[in-house]
Enzyme design. Structure first.
Site, PDB file in Angstrom:
ATOM      1  N   LYS A  48       0.860  -1.424  -0.101  1.00  0.00           N
ATOM      2  CA  LYS A  48      -0.093  -0.070  -0.042  1.00  0.00           C
ATOM      3  C   LYS A  48       0.748   1.134   0.159  1.00  0.00           C
ATOM      4  O   LYS A  48       2.144   1.166   0.227  1.00  0.00           O
ATOM      5  CB  LYS A  48      -0.956   0.003   1.376  1.00  0.00           C
ATOM      6  CG  LYS A  48      -0.162  -0.179   2.537  1.00  0.00           C
ATOM      7  CD  LYS A  48      -1.224  -0.314   3.911  1.00  0.00           C
ATOM      8  CE  LYS A  48      -0.093  -0.388   5.024  1.00  0.00           C
ATOM      9  NZ  LYS A  48      -0.942  -1.166   6.133  1.00  0.00           N
ATOM     10  N   ARG A 145     -10.537  -0.579  14.676  1.00  0.00           N
ATOM     11  CA  ARG A 145     -10.200   0.268  13.520  1.00  0.00           C
ATOM     12  C   ARG A 145     -11.130  -0.004  12.209  1.00  0.00           C
ATOM     13  O   ARG A 145     -11.791   0.661  11.828  1.00  0.00           O
ATOM     14  CB  ARG A 145      -8.558   0.328  12.935  1.00  0.00           C
ATOM     15  CG  ARG A 145      -8.351   1.310  11.726  1.00  0.00           C
ATOM     16  CD  ARG A 145      -6.862   1.149  11.749  1.00  0.00           C
ATOM     17  NE  ARG A 145      -6.478  -0.205  10.899  1.00  0.00           N
ATOM     18  CZ  ARG A 145      -5.192  -0.530  10.526  1.00  0.00           C
ATOM     19  NH1 ARG A 145      -4.335   0.333  10.395  1.00  0.00           N
ATOM     20  NH2 ARG A 145      -4.733  -1.670   9.949  1.00  0.00           N
ATOM     21  N   TYR A 266      16.919  28.083  12.063  1.00  0.00           N
ATOM     22  CA  TYR A 266      15.812  28.720  12.584  1.00  0.00           C
ATOM     23  C   TYR A 266      15.877  28.853  13.942  1.00  0.00           C
ATOM     24  O   TYR A 266      15.828  27.858  14.729  1.00  0.00           O
ATOM     25  CB  TYR A 266      14.650  28.254  11.945  1.00  0.00           C
ATOM     26  CG  TYR A 266      14.086  28.870  10.591  1.00  0.00           C
ATOM     27  CD1 TYR A 266      14.377  29.920  10.311  1.00  0.00           C
ATOM     28  CD2 TYR A 266      14.353  27.708   9.568  1.00  0.00           C
ATOM     29  CE1 TYR A 266      13.739  30.411   8.827  1.00  0.00           C
ATOM     30  CE2 TYR A 266      14.073  27.729   8.226  1.00  0.00           C
ATOM     31  CZ  TYR A 266      13.898  29.365   7.930  1.00  0.00           C
ATOM     32  OH  TYR A 266      13.570  29.812   6.691  1.00  0.00           O
ATOM     33  N   MET A 314      13.313  23.608   5.560  1.00  0.00           N
ATOM     34  CA  MET A 314      12.492  22.858   4.584  1.00  0.00           C
ATOM     35  C   MET A 314      13.304  22.096   3.499  1.00  0.00           C
ATOM     36  O   MET A 314      12.875  20.932   3.126  1.00  0.00           O
ATOM     37  CB  MET A 314      11.733  23.910   3.835  1.00  0.00           C
ATOM     38  CG  MET A 314      10.640  23.406   2.729  1.00  0.00           C
ATOM     39  SD  MET A 314       9.831  24.358   1.814  1.00  0.00           S
ATOM     40  CE  MET A 314       8.454  24.807   2.966  1.00  0.00           C
TER      41      MET A 314
HETATM   42  C1  LIG Z   1      -0.226  -1.904   6.796  1.00  0.00           C
HETATM   43  C2  LIG Z   1      -1.045  -3.533   7.198  1.00  0.00           C
HETATM   44  C3  LIG Z   1      -0.015  -4.656   7.106  1.00  0.00           C
HETATM   45  C4  LIG Z   1       1.399  -4.369   7.220  1.00  0.00           C
HETATM   46  O1  LIG Z   1       2.088  -4.042   8.297  1.00  0.00           O
HETATM   47  P1  LIG Z   1       3.616  -3.869   8.445  1.00  0.00           P
HETATM   48  O2  LIG Z   1       3.773  -3.723   9.837  1.00  0.00           O
HETATM   49  O3  LIG Z   1       4.108  -3.194   7.500  1.00  0.00           O
HETATM   50  O4  LIG Z   1       4.097  -5.355   8.052  1.00  0.00           O
HETATM   51  C5  LIG Z   1      -0.671  -5.574   7.358  1.00  0.00           C
HETATM   52  N1  LIG Z   1      -2.015  -5.667   7.501  1.00  0.00           N
HETATM   53  C6  LIG Z   1      -2.693  -4.686   7.536  1.00  0.00           C
HETATM   54  C7  LIG Z   1      -4.283  -4.741   7.983  1.00  0.00           C
HETATM   55  C8  LIG Z   1      -2.193  -3.426   7.427  1.00  0.00           C
HETATM   56  O5  LIG Z   1      -2.973  -2.302   7.386  1.00  0.00           O
END
Ligand SMILES: *Cc1c(COP(=O)(O)O)cnc(C)c1O
Length: 388
Positions: A48, A145, A266, A314
């Site tokens: 993702k 969640r 800064y 930045m």
């Molecule tokens: C992002 C995610 C993962 C992968 O998590 P990692 O810690 O990167 O291995 C697996 N399952 C779900 C539901 C996630 O949201």
């Protein structure tokens, strides 16, 4: 890196403030290592958010080469972007669920939604005119969640109308505290998952992401979903360490001397009580380098750790190179120093910045010169050969 348009965007390290090298051979090695640990469970890759910013197409196609056939993304658009680069047997799951209006596109492209509610399951079942559509089902075992609550799960399991139209590929849940070695929520969620998933017809089960994979076979079920381990991160207590995947180097854009009483950056948050040699680097928070590393982070040159002085700007960072100069070395304009790599590990830098490796990677900007090692198949290569 995926067509003429992207080739035009390729940048020379000379034109920008830093270079990001992504070691795809290391991604493959990490996959093999974790796959061996969780065997006989299947290891799926979570790619993702463009593989946490490192390039989902490049990462996923290299993982397919070493046998990975199941991939998770967050959005339908990410699935559609990935699909053409994967073998036809690959399965792509959409973690964020089935959004209203996306049913037909999901079905048409053979993308598998992770159904997170009865309502999503009903819409997917209604899309399956005449047959069954492949589906993953997520149970909320305590993270609060995404996924069906235990009550929702019971009523869904009792709904012949919906269940008879789903081809259940996977039943999954997600751990809230997997990276905390001794948190009691882990065992509680594992138990809840065993009990709740038993209400559903036989299908493969999945509970663990990367950190959960190190909690032993009880957490593996039939499929483990790993993202960040494949990209070079593991909890400190994990049994195995991944190879470094992302290496970030920043270019020196100015070198200067300061004396007692001089400040830097800064807010002048760092004021020197002695003479010092400084170097300013062309990477800043706009590149995703965490502002939290002001007066905390390091750069590395020839094994010498050089502390960040003052705030992160930045587009730049200033480091104290006095220790290097004292050794008789010098930094010059255009030299590159390491910000992330084998000497400054992803997990260590993320922790110093008060975040997780996932976020550090995902925020790394798009303006570095990017290099993939070894380079992924280049769709422009045939064309260039023809015209040569
Ligand atoms: C992002 C995610 C993962 C992968 O998590 P990692 O810690 O990167 O291995 C697996 N399952 C779900 C539901 C996630 O949201």
């Amino acid at each position: 890196m995926t067509g003429a348009f992207d080739l035009l965007k390729e940048r020379s390290p000379l034109e920008v403030g830093g270079s990001l090298t992504i070691d795809l051979a290391a991604v493959q090695a990490n996959y093999r290592t974790l796959a061996a640990l969780v065997r006989p469970s299947v290891l799926a890759a979570v790619v993702k958010a463009d593989a946490y910013g490192l390039g989902a197409r490049a990462v996923a196609s290299k993982l397919a080469e070493v046998g990975c056939r199941e991939f998770f993304v967050a959005h339908l658009a990410e699935a559609l972007d990935l699909k053409p680069t994967l073998p036809s047997a690959a399965r792509i799951y959409v973690l964020n669920g089935l959004q209203p209006g996306a049913e037909r596109a999901c079905a048409w492209h053979g993308v598998i939604p992770v159904l997170n509610s009865i309502e999503q399951a009903r819409r997917w079942a209604e899309t399956a005119t005449g047959g069954r559509l492949p589906a993953a089902l997520q149970i909320d075992t305590g993270m609060g969640r995404l996924g069906l609550s235990p009550d929702e799960l019971r009523s869904l399991a009792a709904s012949f109308e919906i269940m008879s139209r789903l081809q259940l590929e996977l039943v999954m849940s997600h751990l809230a505290c997997a990276d905390e070695e001794h948190h009691s929520a882990n065992l509680a969620q594992a138990t809840a998952f065993e009990q709740l998933s038993a209400l559903l017809p036989a299908a493969r089960r999945s509970l663990a992401a990367s950190a959960g994979a190190f909690r032993g076979p009880r957490f593996h079920h039939q499929l483990v979903r790993s993202g960040v381990f494949l990209l070079g991160s593991a909890p400190p207590w994990a049994a195995i360490r991944p190879l470094t995947v992302a290496r970030l180097r920043a270019r020196v854009i100015q070198v200067r001397s300061v004396g007692p009483g001089d400040g830097v950056g800064y807010g002048l948050t760092c004021v020197f009580s002695r003479a010092a040699q400084l170097a300013t680097l062309g990477v800043g928070y706009a590149d995703g380098w965490p502002r939290a590393l002001g007066n905390r982070g390091f750069a590395l040159v020839d094994g010498v750790r050089l502390p960040v002085v003052g705030r992160i700007s930045m587009d730049s960072i200033t480091i104290d190179i006095t220790a290097l100069v004292a050794r008789g070395d010098q930094l010059r304009l255009g030299d590159e120093v390491e910000l992330l790599g084998d000497g400054l590990k992803l997990d260590e830098v993320a922790e110093a910045a008060g975040t997780v490796s996932h976020e550090l990677l995902a925020r790394l900007g798009r303006r570095f010169a990017r290099q993939y090692l070894p380079s992924p198949p280049d769709p422009g290569a045939t064309f260039r050969k023809c015209v040569a």
